[in-house]
Design a protein around this motif. Structure first.
Motif, PDB file in Angstrom:
ATOM      1  N   GLU A 201       0.830  -1.202   0.000  1.00 15.88           N
ATOM      2  CA  GLU A 201       0.000   0.000   0.000  1.00 15.88           C
ATOM      3  C   GLU A 201       0.871   1.262   0.000  1.00 15.88           C
ATOM      4  N   ARG A 205       0.944   4.179  -2.888  1.00 18.45           N
ATOM      5  CA  ARG A 205       0.708   5.596  -2.599  1.00 18.45           C
ATOM      6  C   ARG A 205       1.838   6.457  -3.154  1.00 18.45           C
ATOM      7  N   ASP A 241      -7.370  -7.701   0.663  1.00 15.63           N
ATOM      8  CA  ASP A 241      -7.669  -6.298   0.974  1.00 15.63           C
ATOM      9  C   ASP A 241      -6.580  -5.382   0.426  1.00 15.63           C
ATOM     10  N   ALA A 244      -7.000  -4.914  -3.277  1.00 13.02           N
ATOM     11  CA  ALA A 244      -8.125  -4.013  -3.559  1.00 13.02           C
ATOM     12  C   ALA A 244      -7.713  -2.562  -3.308  1.00 13.02           C
ATOM     13  N   THR A 245      -6.968  -2.329  -2.214  1.00 12.72           N
ATOM     14  CA  THR A 245      -6.527  -0.957  -1.898  1.00 12.72           C
ATOM     15  C   THR A 245      -5.552  -0.452  -2.944  1.00 12.72           C
ATOM     16  N   ASN A 247      -5.296  -1.336  -6.035  1.00 14.51           N
ATOM     17  CA  ASN A 247      -6.054  -1.025  -7.255  1.00 14.51           C
ATOM     18  C   ASN A 247      -6.733   0.332  -7.160  1.00 14.51           C
ATOM     19  N   GLU A 248      -7.226   0.664  -5.982  1.00 17.27           N
ATOM     20  CA  GLU A 248      -7.882   1.971  -5.805  1.00 17.27           C
ATOM     21  C   GLU A 248      -6.876   3.109  -5.879  1.00 17.27           C
ATOM     22  N   LEU A 249      -5.659   2.864  -5.322  1.00 22.13           N
ATOM     23  CA  LEU A 249      -4.666   3.927  -5.245  1.00 22.13           C
ATOM     24  C   LEU A 249      -3.971   4.198  -6.566  1.00 22.13           C
ATOM     25  N   GLN A 250      -3.877   3.202  -7.407  1.00 24.39           N
ATOM     26  CA  GLN A 250      -3.023   3.344  -8.577  1.00 24.39           C
ATOM     27  C   GLN A 250      -3.702   4.114  -9.701  1.00 24.39           C
ATOM     28  N   ARG A 253      -5.029   1.910 -15.376  1.00 28.57           N
ATOM     29  CA  ARG A 253      -6.129   0.978 -15.568  1.00 28.57           C
ATOM     30  C   ARG A 253      -5.712  -0.457 -15.321  1.00 28.57           C
ATOM     31  N   HIS A 284     -10.343  -6.947  -9.064  1.00 26.70           N
ATOM     32  CA  HIS A 284      -9.853  -6.623 -10.402  1.00 26.70           C
ATOM     33  C   HIS A 284      -8.376  -7.028 -10.470  1.00 26.70           C
TER      34      HIS A 284
END
Ligand code: SF4
Length: 357
Positions: A201, A205, A241, A244-245, A247-250, A253, A284
């Motif tokens: 993570e 970031r 988890d 998933a995190t 994927n959200e931060l990057q 696509r 994803h």
């Protein structure tokens, strides 16, 4: 001496030499972009500064001892020695499309102890410095210049678990991306880990363009822990988890790559497929199925035959997942995934074989 990649120290030297910024930019351009050696790069400075700059600047922290070229697939393994004698390996991977990838190491040896990996059986000798990580890129690019090639993709999948050497890996990624140094597109850099959720993570970031690859290899906790001893430190749910995190931060696509090693009777059975499907549900990811490359230390591990690998991939695809069935390069020079060296200090050790993940 001053490490050429240490921008703050190089800047101090520039001030001591009372140099304008422009000659220093020319030096860096010659070294990083034109891929000239240190002496040629120093020649870009005004004559009065050259002698002191040549005496103070250190352009390499590794010595290239040997190379081994694959006779079948265009892979080249590079064996380096560090100042203290530890050996480090990198692998150049040339594709038929003309693209070139470089697999680099982040540690000499590795403490993660993965059962399927030659480096894991050697234990950890030490972490590499950021400069030693970067010098693998410099020296590979120098070799490739004569072929009209340049490293496009950099993967930290060589020896070592990158997030067990997080600080140096972070420094190296920062220098790779700096426009006045390598100016390497970080979208073309991937870091492969056996799974350190907090570090994954943090990396996402700080470097949202860098792609992360998680070496899952099994979605069954007991099996995964047998294959990857450090898997005991975090659960499959924590890994899920973290993915998933990330994927959200990057800011890209492309999703996290999930590496999955197909081992006969270990990770390729119907229950393994079911567990993997359950773990991936709603996530994803891009699944990368890897064939096992045999190593002498793992006599109980065998590759899943190709027809079964294809059937496994087809079942995942049928459930809507993005799947790549990877083929190994460099096996004839023991440079394929999982084969990189039992890195040691002996200069007599035969050039052996790639790892992480
Ligand atoms: S696969 Fe990677 S993390 Fe595991 S032992 Fe090998 S180098 Fe270390």
């Amino acid at each position: 001496m001053i490490d050429i990649h240490d921008s703050a120290a190089v800047e101090r030297l520039r001030r001591q030499l009372q140099l304008d910024p422009h000659p220093l930019r020319r030096l860096r351009n010659a070294f990083y972009k034109r891929r000239l050696d240190g002496a040629c790069a120093v020649a870009e400075l005004p004559e009065a500064s050259r002698e002191r700059a040549a005496a103070e600047l250190r352009f390499h922290t590794l010595t290239l001892e040997r190379t081994a070229n694959s006779t079948v697939d265009g892979a080249t393994k590079l064996l380096f020695a560090a100042d203290d004698g530890v050996r480090v390996e990198s692998v150049i991977l040339r594709s038929r499309t003309g693209r070139t990838a470089l697999c680099i190491s982040s540690q000499a040896g590795c403490g993660a102890g993965c059962a399927f990996c030659a480096t894991g059986h050697s234990g950890l000798l030490r972490n590499l410095s950021s400069s030693e990580i970067l010098d693998q890129v410099v020296q590979a690019n120098r070799m490739l210049r004569d072929e009209g090639r340049r490293v496009r993709n950099i993967v930290l999948m060589g020896m070592g678990e990158p997030f067990h050497n997080e600080a140096a890996v972070g420094e190296a990624l920062a220098v790779l991306g700096r426009t006045d140094c390598f100016d390497h597109t970080l979208r073309h850099v991937a870091v492969s880990t056996v799974g350190v959720p907090a570090a994954m993570e943090r990396c996402a970031r700080r470097f949202p363009q860098v792609r992360l690859a998680l070496s899952l290899h099994s979605a069954r906790a007991a099996v995964r822990q047998q294959l990857i001893p450090t898997a005991r430190r975090c659960s499959l749910e924590e890994l899920r988890d973290a993915v998933a995190t990330v994927n959200e931060l990057q800011a890209r696509r492309q999703p996290v790559m999930v590496e999955y090693l197909l081992l006969a009777g270990w990770t390729d059975r119907p229950e393994d497929l079911d567990a993997l499907l359950a773990w991936c549900q709603g996530l994803h990811v891009h699944l990368n199925l890897i064939p096992f490359n045999a190593i002498p230390e793992a006599t109980d591990l065998h590759p899943t035959p190709r027809p079964e690998r294809e059937a496994f991939a087809n079942r995942l695809k049928a459930r809507g997942h993005r799947v790549t069935l990877r083929y190994s390069l460099g096996a004839d020079v023991t440079a394929a995934c999982g084969q990189l060296a039992r890195s040691g200090r002996s200069a007599d050790r035969p050039l052996s074989g790639t790892e992480c993940g």
